[in-house]
Design an enzyme around this catalytic site. Structure first.
Site, mmCIF file in Angstrom:
data_model
loop_
_atom_site.group_PDB
_atom_site.id
_atom_site.type_symbol
_atom_site.label_atom_id
_atom_site.label_comp_id
_atom_site.label_asym_id
_atom_site.label_seq_id
_atom_site.Cartn_x
_atom_site.Cartn_y
_atom_site.Cartn_z
ATOM 1 C CB SER A 56 -0.871 0.031 1.269
ATOM 2 O OG SER A 56 -1.558 1.205 1.322
ATOM 3 C CE1 TYR B 137 -4.356 -2.283 4.431
ATOM 4 C CE2 TYR B 137 -3.990 0.370 4.507
ATOM 5 C CZ TYR B 137 -4.178 -1.040 3.856
ATOM 6 O OH TYR B 137 -3.765 -1.130 2.460
#
Length: 362
Positions: A136, A161
């Site tokens: 990400s 996350y």
């Protein structure tokens, strides 16, 4: 504009494993691979939303789907040993910031140990020539800089996350150095921007929330309207993953590293820009921002993708307004009852044609 360097002849007959194939990005990738002539095996949990992109595309009819948890190393190892993939795309993840606060243990288990499990299974499968680990853009230690992050900037992440994706990067680097130094299997990581596109119904994402608000005629909550993000259509990073995998097979160690795939700088926009474009498309609907947000989220996040342009020949194809238009068109088609597999393939064709106009001249 440079050509999109995706060679259909390279993919014809290739055995490919996609983890997370039932998710938003995984479904688009599986559809594209199938259209390129690859033999796709998918490994993931059942679709997490209803409706889902996976079901909309009827992908169960197109590939070998294994419904299992990425945390289950034994089942994953058997799947990889049985399918004997040439290439592995690892997309399976807990991919949302807010749920990572609610369940950090599962987030780390899925995103960190899931990555460990993929790499561990791959190192015992000699057929695998290339692995693309999708992480990400949030894997970077975010200093709220006004300039974009490069691949050699420090990894980190405030929320579970984001931090778990930084951990997945470190895990991949360690495995690459410890177990794949012979270069028989080339492994790279891919850090994409904020993807938009048809078929995403996940909670806590801007476009899906916007679509739900439109369908239900309810006010839309926008947590961070001024937050700046590297928005891009889902086909943009997927084209990067495909090009990267091909280069891993052909060049090996030369490209076995981390890669950013994001939009041009002019398309890095605040959240409210997307909402305003949706209001122009579908007339006005109400939205509001809470006076106080429960959890921390970064305000500024930008990616420097010059390495992918220079070394892979990759670059963005659709600008932000085109990406939004294609996304809105997809949802309009879905809710009007169109056949979405064919519609989605048409969008892939439009994307490839926009990237390679010289190949489609009359």
């Amino acid at each position: 504009m440079e050509s999109l360097v995706i060679d259909p002849s390279f993919w014809q007959g290739k055995s490919v494993l996609v983890t997370g194939h039932t998710g938003f990005k995984g479904s688009w990738l599986s559809l594209w691979l199938n259209e390129l002539g690859a033999n796709v095996t998918g490994y993931a949990l059942a679709p997490a939303t209803n409706p889902s992109m996976y079901d909309s595309l009827a992908l169960d009819d197109e590939l070998d789907s294994i419904v299992a948890d990425i945390s289950d190393l034994a089942t994953l190892a058997v799947t990889i040993k049985t399918s004997q993939p040439d290439i592995v795309f690892h997309l399976a993840a807990q991919s949302l910031v807010k749920p990572s606060y609610d369940d950090p243990v599962n987030t780390y288990q899925t995103n960190v140990m899931g990555t460990v499990n993929v790499l561990e299974a791959v190192r015992h499968c000699p057929s695998v020539k290339a692995v693309v680990i999708v992480t990400s853009d949030k894997c970077y230690e975010n200093y709220e800089w006004s300039w974009p992050y490069r691949e050699n900037d420090r990894l980190g992440g405030h929320d579970p996350y984001s931090n778990s994706k930084g951990c997945a990067e470190l895990v991949t680097d360690s495995y690459r150095k410890s177990f794949f130094a012979d270069n028989k299997t080339a492994i790279a990581t891919a850090r994409a921007g904020n993807v938009i596109g048809g078929g995403d119904w996940s909670d806590y994402r801007l476009l899906p929330d916007l679509i739900k608000a439109k369908q239900n005629t309810q006010p839309l909550e926008i947590r961070h309207p001024a937050a700046i993000r590297p928005w891009q259509h889902v086909l943009e990073p997927l084209s990067g993953y495909l090009q990267l995998a091909q280069q891993l097979c052909e060049s090996g160690v030369d490209v076995a590293e981390a890669w950013n795939f994001g939009p041009v700088q002019e398309d890095i926009k605040p959240v409210h820009y997307l909402v305003e474009q949706a209001q122009k498309k579908w007339s006005s609907f109400e939205w509001y921002s809470p006076s106080q947000n429960e959890h921390h989220e970064a305000n500024i996040l930008m990616l420097d993708c010059s390495k992918a342009r220079q070394k892979l020949g990759w670059q963005p194809v659709w600008r932000i307004d085109d990406a939004l238009s294609k996304t809105f068109d997809w949802y309009d088609a879905f809710y009007s009852g169109k056949e979405m597999r064919e519609f989605s393939l048409q969008q892939i064709q439009q994307f490839v044609q926009a990237a390679n106009p010289q190949l489609f001249k009359a």
